[in-house]
Write a protein that holds these residues in place. Structure first.
Motif, PDB file in Angstrom:
ATOM      1  N   ALA A   1       0.825  -1.207   0.000  1.00  0.00           N
ATOM      2  CA  ALA A   1       0.000   0.000   0.000  1.00  0.00           C
ATOM      3  C   ALA A   1       0.860   1.257   0.000  1.00  0.00           C
ATOM      4  N   THR A   2       1.949   1.243   0.760  1.00  0.00           N
ATOM      5  CA  THR A   2       2.842   2.411   0.803  1.00  0.00           C
ATOM      6  C   THR A   2       3.452   2.685  -0.564  1.00  0.00           C
ATOM      7  N   LEU A   3       3.951   1.646  -1.236  1.00  0.00           N
ATOM      8  CA  LEU A   3       4.542   1.828  -2.560  1.00  0.00           C
ATOM      9  C   LEU A   3       3.506   2.340  -3.557  1.00  0.00           C
ATOM     10  N   LEU A   4       2.290   1.811  -3.480  1.00  0.00           N
ATOM     11  CA  LEU A   4       1.239   2.234  -4.404  1.00  0.00           C
ATOM     12  C   LEU A   4       0.865   3.700  -4.175  1.00  0.00           C
ATOM     13  N   VAL A   5       0.779   4.106  -2.905  1.00  0.00           N
ATOM     14  CA  VAL A   5       0.446   5.496  -2.590  1.00  0.00           C
ATOM     15  C   VAL A   5       1.559   6.434  -3.065  1.00  0.00           C
ATOM     16  N   LEU A   6       2.814   6.066  -2.833  1.00  0.00           N
ATOM     17  CA  LEU A   6       3.934   6.904  -3.265  1.00  0.00           C
ATOM     18  C   LEU A   6       3.959   7.046  -4.781  1.00  0.00           C
ATOM     19  N   CYS A   7       3.711   5.951  -5.491  1.00  0.00           N
ATOM     20  CA  CYS A   7       3.654   6.018  -6.957  1.00  0.00           C
ATOM     21  C   CYS A   7       2.516   6.921  -7.416  1.00  0.00           C
ATOM     22  N   GLY A   8       1.367   6.817  -6.748  1.00  0.00           N
ATOM     23  CA  GLY A   8       0.232   7.667  -7.106  1.00  0.00           C
ATOM     24  C   GLY A   8       0.527   9.137  -6.876  1.00  0.00           C
ATOM     25  N   ILE A   9       1.231   9.451  -5.780  1.00  0.00           N
ATOM     26  CA  ILE A   9       1.562  10.848  -5.489  1.00  0.00           C
ATOM     27  C   ILE A   9       2.539  11.393  -6.527  1.00  0.00           C
ATOM     28  N   VAL A  10       3.538  10.587  -6.901  1.00  0.00           N
ATOM     29  CA  VAL A  10       4.539  11.053  -7.861  1.00  0.00           C
ATOM     30  C   VAL A  10       3.955  11.196  -9.263  1.00  0.00           C
ATOM     31  N   LEU A  11       3.163  10.200  -9.683  1.00  0.00           N
ATOM     32  CA  LEU A  11       2.680  10.170 -11.061  1.00  0.00           C
ATOM     33  C   LEU A  11       1.417  10.993 -11.283  1.00  0.00           C
ATOM     34  N   ILE A  12       0.612  11.195 -10.236  1.00  0.00           N
ATOM     35  CA  ILE A  12      -0.685  11.856 -10.402  1.00  0.00           C
ATOM     36  C   ILE A  12      -0.763  13.157  -9.623  1.00  0.00           C
ATOM     37  N   VAL A  13      -0.435  13.105  -8.322  1.00  0.00           N
ATOM     38  CA  VAL A  13      -0.662  14.271  -7.473  1.00  0.00           C
ATOM     39  C   VAL A  13       0.285  15.418  -7.827  1.00  0.00           C
ATOM     40  N   LEU A  14       1.576  15.140  -7.993  1.00  0.00           N
ATOM     41  CA  LEU A  14       2.523  16.216  -8.282  1.00  0.00           C
ATOM     42  C   LEU A  14       2.225  16.922  -9.605  1.00  0.00           C
ATOM     43  N   PRO A  15       1.960  16.187 -10.718  1.00  0.00           N
ATOM     44  CA  PRO A  15       1.552  16.904 -11.930  1.00  0.00           C
ATOM     45  C   PRO A  15       0.252  17.689 -11.759  1.00  0.00           C
ATOM     46  N   THR A  16      -0.664  17.143 -10.962  1.00  0.00           N
ATOM     47  CA  THR A  16      -1.922  17.855 -10.718  1.00  0.00           C
ATOM     48  C   THR A  16      -1.675  19.160  -9.973  1.00  0.00           C
ATOM     49  N   ILE A  17      -0.768  19.129  -8.988  1.00  0.00           N
ATOM     50  CA  ILE A  17      -0.435  20.348  -8.251  1.00  0.00           C
ATOM     51  C   ILE A  17       0.173  21.389  -9.188  1.00  0.00           C
ATOM     52  N   TRP A  18       1.048  20.941 -10.098  1.00  0.00           N
ATOM     53  CA  TRP A  18       1.668  21.867 -11.048  1.00  0.00           C
ATOM     54  C   TRP A  18       0.611  22.526 -11.936  1.00  0.00           C
ATOM     55  N   LEU A  19      -0.304  21.702 -12.463  1.00  0.00           N
ATOM     56  CA  LEU A  19      -1.335  22.249 -13.342  1.00  0.00           C
ATOM     57  C   LEU A  19      -2.321  23.131 -12.572  1.00  0.00           C
ATOM     58  N   THR A  20      -2.625  22.762 -11.345  1.00  0.00           N
ATOM     59  CA  THR A  20      -3.509  23.585 -10.529  1.00  0.00           C
ATOM     60  C   THR A  20      -2.867  24.941 -10.231  1.00  0.00           C
ATOM     61  N   SER A  21      -1.553  24.925  -9.964  1.00  0.00           N
ATOM     62  CA  SER A  21      -0.840  26.181  -9.762  1.00  0.00           C
ATOM     63  C   SER A  21      -0.888  27.043 -11.023  1.00  0.00           C
ATOM     64  N   SER A  22      -0.756  26.409 -12.193  1.00  0.00           N
ATOM     65  CA  SER A  22      -0.860  27.146 -13.449  1.00  0.00           C
ATOM     66  C   SER A  22      -2.254  27.737 -13.623  1.00  0.00           C
ATOM     67  N   LEU A  23      -3.282  26.966 -13.257  1.00  0.00           N
ATOM     68  CA  LEU A  23      -4.653  27.472 -13.341  1.00  0.00           C
ATOM     69  C   LEU A  23      -4.859  28.662 -12.415  1.00  0.00           C
ATOM     70  N   ALA A  24      -4.332  28.569 -11.192  1.00  0.00           N
ATOM     71  CA  ALA A  24      -4.462  29.678 -10.248  1.00  0.00           C
ATOM     72  C   ALA A  24      -3.737  30.922 -10.754  1.00  0.00           C
ATOM     73  N   ASP A  25      -2.546  30.735 -11.325  1.00  0.00           N
ATOM     74  CA  ASP A  25      -1.803  31.882 -11.875  1.00  0.00           C
ATOM     75  C   ASP A  25      -2.571  32.530 -13.027  1.00  0.00           C
ATOM     76  N   THR A  26      -3.202  31.715 -13.863  1.00  0.00           N
ATOM     77  CA  THR A  26      -3.971  32.254 -14.983  1.00  0.00           C
ATOM     78  C   THR A  26      -5.137  33.100 -14.498  1.00  0.00           C
TER      79      THR A  26
END
Length: 384
Positions: A75-100
């Motif tokens: 479960a820990t490995l799966l959560v870490l993979c999900g955060i790296v592959l999904i959450v971090l790009p989502t945070i980047w795009l959300t930050s871009s949306l907020a800046d826009t």
């Protein structure tokens, strides 16, 4: 007229019994309302964590088998993979949306926003052409007067946009926490599975409890993987390519791509204008323009590959139901509400239609499927 003798003792006992029932029901209702009030701030987060856990549980079990049935480590490995592959790009795009959004509002306040003049052909559009042309031309030639004429509508829109930007940080934090909670749920998957069956049996009866649990599990996996998952992954891919390519408002375009993907509208609506911008702006050399164009096309057509991989035959629920659930959930509970709303409305639709038809709750006849990784195929079949 015939008269009936009354028994005062019997009346007193019935009254006491009824009073006891009413008091107990009132206490239970008060307890339920109190518990809901305490739990309601975490309701959307916990529902999304549960949806993630049900969706990822087969993958978790396969990973745990490779790790010697170490459920917590898997479960820990799966959560870490999900955060790296999904959450971090989502945070980047959300930050871009907020800046826009904040940049647009700032430009309006400072009167530095540049709006191009409309083409003369806009006035020839049927029905709305002249009105659109007039508003567009006024905004392009005299923006301060246009903003003043649109008050208080623009002011309300600006307040709504700023509140949405302020809530994005909370939404991203909830997104990360939901992954962690999903990992805990998957770690204790077997007791959770037994509890789900017990609750289903209590609600639907012993004969149909497993069918009810199977239908909910199959619908959750079908919607989360075959609809939301595909749209979400494709939106992230498109958003990352647009952000790297320097296309304006990449986060906002990624959000549109997500909504269009849930509605099963082709992503060409998003990436074709981006291709036109790259080749017509004159800001790109030939090699980077070709590279960005190829990446945009690959990302825009990725759903044709993702859908067969994540779920072969989709979910037996109309797309308008899923879209309404996503939009309603986003309005009421933000980004997480989009995913939770689509899934819950699809489950409700499936259960309601099964009740209307008067059939068994599971779409397939025969023995109800078990809710573990060994019958992932059966669950997918039930969803279709």
């Amino acid at each position: 007229m015939q008269q009936y003798d009354t028994n005062p003792e019997l009346e007193r006992r019935l009254f006491n019994k009824l009073l006891d029932v009413l008091i107990k029901a009132g206490l239970i209702l008060a307890l339920v309302i109190t518990c809901y009030g305490i739990f309601s701030p975490f309701l959307t987060l916990m529902l999304w964590a549960l949806i993630l856990a049900v969706t990822l549980y087969p993958a978790h079990q396969k990973l745990a088998a490779r790790l010697g049935q170490r459920q917590g480590r898997a479960a820990t490995l799966l959560v870490l993979c999900g955060i790296v592959l999904i959450v971090l790009p989502t945070i980047w795009l959300t930050s871009s949306l907020a800046d826009t959004i904040t940049g647009f509002i700032h430009a309006m306040k400072e009167n530095s926003l540049q709006i191009p003049l409309p083409a003369e052909s806009v006035a020839n559009w049927p029905v709305i052409g002249k009105k659109v042309y007039g508003i567009w031309h006024q905004a392009a030639t005299d923006l301060p007067a246009f903003i003043q004429s649109m008050q208080p509508k623009i002011g309300n829109i600006a307040k709504t946009a700023l509140s949405m930007v302020a809530s994005m940080g909370t939404g991203m934090l909830q997104f990360i926490v939901s992954f962690a909670v999903a990992g805990i749920i998957m770690t204790y998957g077997l007791p959770g599975q037994q509890s789900a069956r017990a609750i289903s049996a209590r609600i639907m009866g012993e004969d149909r409890g497993d069918e009810f649990a199977t239908l909910c599990t199959a619908t959750i996996r079908a919607v989360a993987q075959g609809v939301i998952g595909v749209a979400f992954i494709q939106a992230i891919m498109l958003g990352l390519v647009m952000a790297i390519a320097g296309i304006p408002a990449a986060g906002l375009l990624a959000l549109f791509a997500l909504i269009l993907g849930i509605a099963q509208i082709p992503a060409a609506v998003i990436f074709i204008p981006c291709l036109i911008y790259i080749w017509s702006s004159g800001d790109y050399a030939t090699a980077p323009a070709i590279a960005y164009s190829v990446l945009l096309v690959i990302s825009g057509l990725a759903d044709n590959v993702l859908k067969p991989l994540l779920l072969g035959r989709g979910v037996d629920a109309p797309m308008p139901i899923i879209l309404l659930g996503a939009l309603g959930g986003m309005v009421s509970s933000g980004i997480l509400g989009m995913f939770v709303g689509a899934t819950l409305l699809a489950i409700g639709y499936q259960i309601f239609m099964a009740w209307v038809a008067g059939h068994h709750l599971t779409p397939l006849a025969g023995k109800p499927a078990q809710l573990d990784d060994r019958t992932e195929t059966t669950d997918s079949g039930n969803a279709s």
